[in-house]
Structures are given as structure tokens and as C-alpha cells.
Design a protein around this motif. Structure first.
Motif, PDB file in Angstrom:
ATOM      1  N   ILE A 239      14.913  -9.699  56.591  1.00 20.06           N
ATOM      2  CA  ILE A 239      16.046  -9.649  55.658  1.00 20.06           C
ATOM      3  C   ILE A 239      17.109  -8.727  56.250  1.00 20.06           C
ATOM      4  O   ILE A 239      16.861  -7.528  56.437  1.00 20.06           O
ATOM      5  CB  ILE A 239      15.584  -9.126  54.280  1.00 20.06           C
ATOM      6  N   SER A 263      10.985  -6.790  56.720  1.00 23.88           N
ATOM      7  CA  SER A 263      10.579  -7.843  55.796  1.00 23.88           C
ATOM      8  C   SER A 263      10.005  -7.204  54.541  1.00 23.88           C
ATOM      9  O   SER A 263       9.755  -6.003  54.484  1.00 23.88           O
ATOM     10  CB  SER A 263       9.529  -8.751  56.444  1.00 23.88           C
ATOM     11  N   ALA A 314      15.080 -15.561  50.987  1.00 18.32           N
ATOM     12  CA  ALA A 314      14.329 -15.329  52.229  1.00 18.32           C
ATOM     13  C   ALA A 314      13.183 -16.327  52.348  1.00 18.32           C
ATOM     14  O   ALA A 314      12.537 -16.680  51.359  1.00 18.32           O
ATOM     15  CB  ALA A 314      13.776 -13.909  52.242  1.00 18.32           C
TER      16      ALA A 314
END
Length: 813
Positions: A239, A263, A314
Motif C-alpha cells: 500500500i 502491507s 488493495a
């Protein structure tokens, strides 16, 4: 590497737990330490652990071990040169309901009592620390700034490196295939590799087998109840801009989150778990994953996408399903196995292995070094497990629930729902038919309270007054004002018999057992520090036979303590718990009830307090013990299992005409705490000195030889460092359970070891230790006391004598 032919200890299992035990034993100077791993180090559960490292646990000593783990992991890199990845990122736990909010606020109060830094925070403050979170429906949260996360495999490998640097042998791809036993000792560990087999002669074995701990335990002739379950987590794609975040727990949605190298890792402890490995773990298992089950995980993910909207954008990089082991009560197994005298265990860590490993390894190593527990480990002591709990079907059924209980509401008095009904007393069906609502302890179904006609016979849990509060109050008043009957059959009963029985018990017990036949003695088994290992009554049945009555939960531990101190004395110890049912008849009218069903005499002259006699009841025979755990005139009626139903029916038929009431364990707990009676495992443990617990009256000063005598004499000479004090809240509304902080003149000085509601005293009552070096009793009582309940400080009265019937006049009328 060649495998040694002998060792002081063989540690079975090369995950983080086995690594910690090896590390700490070598730190204590042990040589000839051998660590064996069936495949590659960390290849079972350790490698896929989430690596959450929290400080706060449910009790003071479990918190002590978790805090030690954190401190150790922070220092390992400097010692071994291998990074553990440990970072203090902090943690946040949030509540979505008022009940959960009270739970976490109570946990915050407990944390302060245990010396853990904690801060209750508002939804806005949660948002400030975790900007990505949807906080619209949050009620509140708590923040622990010193919690952290680490690299599980590297933590284990660093400890292995440290152990090897001090001379330990740690070998991979060596499978333990069996154990050679002589009597109560393992003498050799059999092993095989791809090209060889052998035996290591040993003085000790440590079972750190993780998911294989049950199987390894059976090889060693020991019972290690645990079962593997599937544990799920996902890791998102990277991300952009994601910075380091605190660990986040949302227990109302069964979820935890952590930032993982840019992440988000989302893990779950779902309410209905999936047991795994019912037919055994495949021999090839090594760094294995289990098949994905997206349907099972999907509800958690849906909640998570709402809670953290950026997860909707995501992708999922990894969907992981790996097995972890769970125990019947969600507490890990540690200590010396009851069945053997040199087989130790550290296994079954219920998804908290990383945060527990450092402390658990330290505690086990110190126990192995000294032969005595370094401090109270009753929560995790393997001797709490009953033999039947190794039953595979039982473990399969219970494990479905225990994984989810990690994040369930931890309501007081919450009962397990699975694997129930195994152990029933002879009174069970009679009580069930009359509205009994059962709890479970050590497998025993025990009536906790009785529902009224038309009332649903089930728990409705809360942190406030639960649906049985008024029922228990009526049962309490029946015992205080009239007569109540309750089932005590689950309490352990050990028959100690033989020509040396009196001498033997005088050695292990603090009181004097040179008493007439029929005399009942209240006493403790002490360790060499005069800490309390058991709290029992001992009845002399004959010149050569005694009956030791123990709490239900510690029956096996107490029997094991006796057996380990038996030596060559001519004594036979037999568990006779199931042979006799026990119905307590308590209250000011208990004598009148017994006289209505028996031709025998129950006067003070014929049957004074602290004596037993055989009597006729109805058409049967029973033995009545005039003792009490509720602080009233009363008798415990012992009846053989075959006559128990008749004895119950006879007593109950007569009792109904007197307004007698059937009562449960909640009544017993509220009555005993009003009287200041100690509860073993809470108010008194192996690290609580018998004199500081206020039980010096149960220790014979003039006995020449008993375990702990020297420590008793030293304490008498030096004076008390602390005292067990009884407290009553002056506000009748708040409730006490345990672990609430004690404030003396505004400063936290300790915590309550147990709590309940005193229906006669008109408020919640608790017991707890107050430091008092050099002080007189008057000094202790001259202070201003408060008890902290969910962040609120409640004024409390304090007493060193029982607040209810301090002279025990009611029990001896």
C-alpha cells in the motif's frame, strides 16, 4: 553433526519454545543440552506466526512472563548478532459495544496494577493514532505504547545461536521415535535420521513439540492435551505510503491487524474454528500451508473492509492457512508432568507462542534448575489437566471453541459450551430436574445456580449484574438464615493409608496430624519457602487411614505432590473422588434438618466442629463432616455413590418442609469471601507465604519436621512483608472479580486476588495482599483504601479479620 550418546536434557522440538528452553538452561550453566528438531528449525508453527508481542495477560505472573519476553527479544540481537526484528510499535484494542468497553477498561486497570503502561483512549484518539480506521461505531479503546512485533523465526534462531554459543547441541532432521522408560523416569530418547538411528541416554526430557506435543507426550507416558486448528490470515499487496502502525485488535470482529513491510496483515480468531490433523500430522509436514478456505474467512474480510476501507482497494498478496495448537482451556502447558519425574513440557501456546516463549523458557529452566516453581504458574501448570482431557474426541470438540475464545467477550463466569457433560455427580439429574444451571470445572458438571420456575436455566453474561444475581442472593440468604443444600462431590478425595500414613502426612502438611480418629484438620502443603502448594482438609478415618479433601481443580496436582514426597514410606495413595458423593447441608437450621432424617445425635458434645462421624440417614449410611466453607453451622454429608440418590431424596424431602433451598457454587463463593476464607489458586499460591496469607493458625509450631518449617520460623523472626486484607466497597453497586488495583492513600500497592458480591455485607468484597514491612496491623488499617474498577476509584473498608462473624461463633453453635 554427530549426535551425543548422553545428555543432561533432551529437548524435543526446534521451534521458538524449544529454542527458549535451550537458551535459558544454558544461561543457567547447564551443559550437555541437546535440542532435536524433526525437520528444519521453526518449520512447524513458528515460521508462520504473526509475531505480535504484547505485555498484558490475564494474571500478574503471565504478564510478568510476557514482559520478560519483550525485554529479552530487545537484547538478543546485541548478544547473538542476529536481528529479531523486534520493534515497539504499540498496540490498540478497540471496543464496539459497551460490554467490550468495560472489559478493556478493566484490563487497563489491571495493567496498572501489574506495572504495564496503558492509556484509555477515545474514538477520536484512536483515529489520531490509526488514521486508516473507520471509527464511526467505536465506543472506545486502550493504547499500550510498549507492545510490539517481531520476526518469529529470527527470534527462535537467535536463541538457538545463543544456546549453541554456550555449548548446547542443536540438530535438525532428527526425528524422535520413542522413549525408553524405567518406572517414573525416561532413561533414553530414541531417534532416527535419513541414514542413522540411535539412543540418547538422559537425565531429563523437555517436550517442546508444539502441534506434536500430544504425540510426544504419549511416547513419554504423559498426558499433554492439545489439538491443532486452522488459523487464517491474509497479507495485502503493498500500500503506497503506508507507514509503521500500532498493532490493532478489533475483538468484536474477531480480527487483528499489523503493518507488515508496507502491507497490512489481517488475521482472525473466528468463533467456530476448524480443527485439523485428526488422523495425525503428516510425516512430511515442513513449512506447510493448509488449503485455502475463503468461504470460512469471508465474513471476517467483509468486516475488515468496512473497518479499514483501504483494504477494498488493495489486492490480496497472500491468503495463508496454517495450523496452530490449542489447549482445552486456552492456557499453555508448562512444567513437570504428573505421570513422570523427569519429563517436562512447554507446549500448546494457543497463538501466543512468540510473546510467551521468552518468559515460558525462563520459568521452565528455573523450575528444572531448582526443582521448585520459581513463582506461581498455576494458570499453565500441566498438572491442572485431567487424564480424560487427552481423549482425542474431547480435544476435537473443545478445540472448535477455544480458538475463538481468544477474542470472545471474556465475561466473568463464562462457561465453555463444547465437550460438556463428561463428569456428572450422582446428584446431577436430581439437581437438573430442579433447575440447576451447570458450570464446568476439571470436566465436572457443577450446579452454579438454580433457576426459578419459568426462568430460562442459562447464563446471560455481562460485566454488570448477570441474570442469576438475584437467584444467588436468595441462595446466599438461605444459607445465612435457614438451610441450603449444595453438591460438593467434585472436590478431590485422596485416601492415604498405611502404617506410615501419620508420619508421612505430618511431613508434608503444616498442621499436626497426631489426632484422634474422626478428627478433621485444616492444613496446607508447603514448599521449602513456606509457599502454599495445596490447601486441604485431612480427616483421620482410622489409626492407619486418612482422607485428604482437595479442590476439584487441583486434585491431580495435590496427589502428585504427595507421591513425589512419599519416598520409601509404607503408604498407599488412592484417588477415591468418584466413590463418594458429598452433599453440603449448611445454615442455622442444618442441625434440625439432619436430626429430622437421622436417629443420630448432632450436638456439640457428640459431633463438635472439626469432627466426623458415621450416621444413618433414611435407610442408608453416611459419614458427616462438621466443617464449613460458607461460615455457617453445617455438615458435609459423604455417601457412597450407590446410596447417594437415596440420601439426597431423604434430605430434600425433609428440607422442603423447612423451606430449604438448593444452592450452587456462586453462593458458596459469595459466602466464603464474606468470611474471608481463602481460595486456592487465587488468594493463596505457591509463592504466598503461609504466615502472610494469615494461615499461621494452621501450622504446628512444635512439629520437629515438616516441609517449609525453616521458612516459617524465619518469617516469624523477621516479620511479615505483606498481609492478606479483606476489602468491602462502600458503594453497593460496583462488582469485583479479581485483579482490580488496590490503592492505599492514593497509590497503587497491589491487586485483588479474588472478588465476589457480599449479599449479607451489602457490597462487593475482595481479598488482596498489601505490602507492610515493619508495620503493625493497626498501621495497615489506618490508611485510606480504594479499589479501581474499570478506571473508577471506589472507596473501600479494610479488615484483617473476617468482616462476617469474625469470631466464628455461628459455625460452633
Amino acid at each position: 553433526m554427530s549426535i551425543p550418546s548422553s545428555a543432561r536434557v533432551v529437548i524435543v522440538g526446534g521451534g521458538v519454545i524449544g529454542a527458549s528452553v535451550a537458551y535459558h538452561l544454558t544461561r543457567l550453566g547447564w551443559k550437555d543440552v541437546v535440542l532435536l528438531e524433526r525437520k528444519q528449525f521453526c518449520s512447524g508453527t513458528t515460521w508462520h506466526a504473526a509475531g505480535l508481542i504484547a505485555q498484558l495477560r490475564a494474571t500478574q505472573n503471565m504478564t510478568r512472563l510476557a514482559k520478560y519476553s519483550q525485554e529479552l527479544y530487545g537484547d538478543l540481537e546485541a548478544e547473538t548478532g542476529l536481528s529479531t526484528g523486534f520493534r515497539r510499535v504499540g498496540s490498540i484494542t478497540v471496543a464496539l459495544t459497551a460490554e467490550r468497553h468495560e472489559e478493556i477498561l478493566r484490563q487497563a486497570s489491571m495493567a496498572r496494577a501489574f506495572g504495564v503502561e496503558v492509556e484509555p483512549i477515545s474514538p477520536g484518539e484512536v483515529k489520531a493514532r490509526y488514521e486508516h480506521l473507520n471509527c464511526d461505531d467505536l465506543v472506545g479503546g486502550v493504547y499500550l505504547p510498549k507492545d510490539g512485533q517481531g520476526d518469529p523465526s529470527n527470534i527462535a534462531l537467535a536463541m538457538i545461536r545463543g544456546a549453541k554459543a554456550r555449548g548446547a547441541v542443536a540438530v535438525e532432521r532428527i526425528k524422535v521415535t520413542g522413549m525408553q522408560r524405567v518406572g517414573r523416569r525416561v532413561t533414553g530418547v530414541e531417534w532416527s535420521s535419513a541414514d542413522a538411528t540411535g539412543v540418547i541416554a538422559c537425565d531429563h526430557v523437555a517436550n517442546c513439540g508444539g502441534m506434536w506435543g500430544h504425540e510426544v507426550g504419549r511416547m513419554a507416558g504423559t498426558n499433554v492435551p492439545l489439538h491443532a486448528c486452522e488459523h487464517f490470515y491474509i497479507v495485502s499487496d503493498k500500500i503506497p505510503g503506508l507507514a509503521q502502525l500500532p498493532v490493532l485488535r478489533v475483538p468484536d470482529e474477531c480480527a487483528y491487524y499489523k503493518e507488515d513491510a508496507g502491507s497490512i496483515l489481517l488475521g482472525a480468531f473466528e468463533p467456530n474454528a476448524k480443527p485439523w490433523g485428526m488422523k495425525g500430522i503428516p510425516d512430511s509436514f515442513e513449512f506447510d500451508q493448509l488449503p485455502e478456505d475463503f468461504d470460512h474467512f469471508e465474513p471476517i474480510l467483509e468486516w475488515a473492509v468496512n473497518r479499514m476501507p483501504m483494504l477494498a482497494e488493495a489486492g490480496i498478496q497472500t491468503f495463508f492457512n496454517g495450523p496452530e495448537s490449542f489447549t482445552p482451556d486456552d492456557a499453555y502447558h508448562l512444567g513437570l508432568c504428573p505421570e513422570m519425574d523427569n519429563v517436562w513440557v512447554a507446549a500448546g501456546f494457543n497463538s501466543i507462542g512468540i510473546q510467551s516463549a521468552g518468559g515460558a523458557g525462563m520459568a521452565l529452566a528455573e523450575w528444572m534448575e531448582s526443582g521448585e516453581k520459581p513463582f506461581d504458574l498455576g494458570d499453565v501448570d500441566i498438572s491442572r489437566m485431567q487424564p480424560f482431557q487427552g481423549n482425542r474426541h474431547y480435544l476435537f470438540e473443545r478445540s472448535k471453541e477455544t480458538l475463538g475464545l481468544l477474542y470472545a467477550d471474556h465475561f466473568p463466569y463464562r462457561q465453555k459450551a463444547t465437550a460438556r457433560g463428561l463428569r456428572r455427580t450422582p446428584f446431577h439429574e436430581h439437581l437438573k430436574a430442579r433447575g440447576a444451571v451447570f458450570g464446568e470445572l476439571a470436566g465436572w458438571e457443577r450446579a452454579n445456580w438454580f433457576a426459578d420456575e419459568g426462568q430460562e436455566p442459562d447464563y446471560r453474561h455481562s460485566w454488570k449484574r448477570q441474570n442469576w444475581f438475584a437467584n444467588a442472593a436468595r441462595e446466599h440468604r438461605a444459607v445465612r438464615e435457614n438451610v441450603g443444600l449444595y453438591d460438593m462431590s467434585s472436590f478431590g478425595k485422596l485416601r492415604v493409608e498405611g502404617p506410615d500414613a501419620e508420619r508421612f502426612l505430618n511431613h508434608v502438611a503444616g498442621a499436626n496430624l497426631c489426632v484422634p480418629v474422626g478428627k478433621i484438620v485444616y492444613t496446607q502443603f508447603l514448599n521449602t519457602r513456606a509457599g502454599i502448594e495445596a490447601d486441604v482438609t485431612i480427616t483421620r478415618l482410622s489409626e492407619t487411614a486418612f482422607l485428604v479433601v482437595t479442590p476439584a481443580a487441583t486434585r491431580l496436582a495435590d496427589e502428585t505432590w504427595l507421591r513425589r514426597h512419599l519416598g520409601t514410606q509404607q503408604v498407599v495413595i488412592t484417588d477415591v473422588t468418584s466413590g463418594e458423593a458429598v452433599l453440603a447441608v449448611m445454615g442455622p437450621n442444618s442441625r434440625r434438618l439432619l436430626e429430622a432424617v437421622s436417629p443420630n445425635t448432632f450436638t456439640n458434645d457428640a459431633n463438635p466442629f472439626g469432627t466426623a462421624q458415621t450416621v444413618e440417614i433414611g435407610m442408608g449410611l453416611a459419614r458427616v463432616h462438621r466443617v464449613t466453607y460458607v461460615g455457617e453451622l453445617g455438615w458435609e454429608v459423604y455417601a457412597s455413590a450407590d446410596m447417594a440418590a437415596h440420601i439426597f431424596e431423604t434430605l430434600w424431602e425433609a428440607g422442603e418442609g423447612m423451606g430449604a433451598k438448593l444452592c450452587g457454587m456462586h453462593m458458596m463463593d459469595s459466602c466464603r469471601i464474606e468470611k474471608g476464607f481463602r481460595h486456592f489458586g487465587h488468594d493463596i499460591t505457591c509463592e504466598d507465604h503461609v504466615l502472610e496469607a494469615g494461615l499461621g493458625f494452621a501450622v504446628a509450631r512444635d512439629k520437629p519436621d515438616f516441609i517449609g518449617r525453616e521458612a516459617v520460623l524465619r518469617k516469624r523472626e523477621a516479620g511479615l512483608e505483606r498481609r492478606l486484607v479483606q476489602f468491602r466497597l462502600t458503594d453497593p453497586e460496583p462488582l469485583l472479580y479479581h485483579a482490580e488495583p488496590i490503592l492505599r492513600d492514593g497509590e497503587v500497592v497491589g491487586h485483588l486476588t479474588s472478588g465476589s458480591y457480599g449479599h449479607t455485607l451489602g457490597g462487593a468484597v475482595g481479598l488482596g495482599y498489601v505490602p507492610c514491612p515493619g508495620e503493625t496491623p493497626a498501621d495497615v488499617l489506618s490508611s485510606r483504601y480504594e479499589i479501581e474498577v474499570a478506571g473508577a476509584r471506589i472507596p473501600a473498608e479494610a479488615s484483617l479479620k473476617p468482616m462476617y462473624d469474625p469470631k466464628s461463633e455461628r459455625v460452633k453453635v
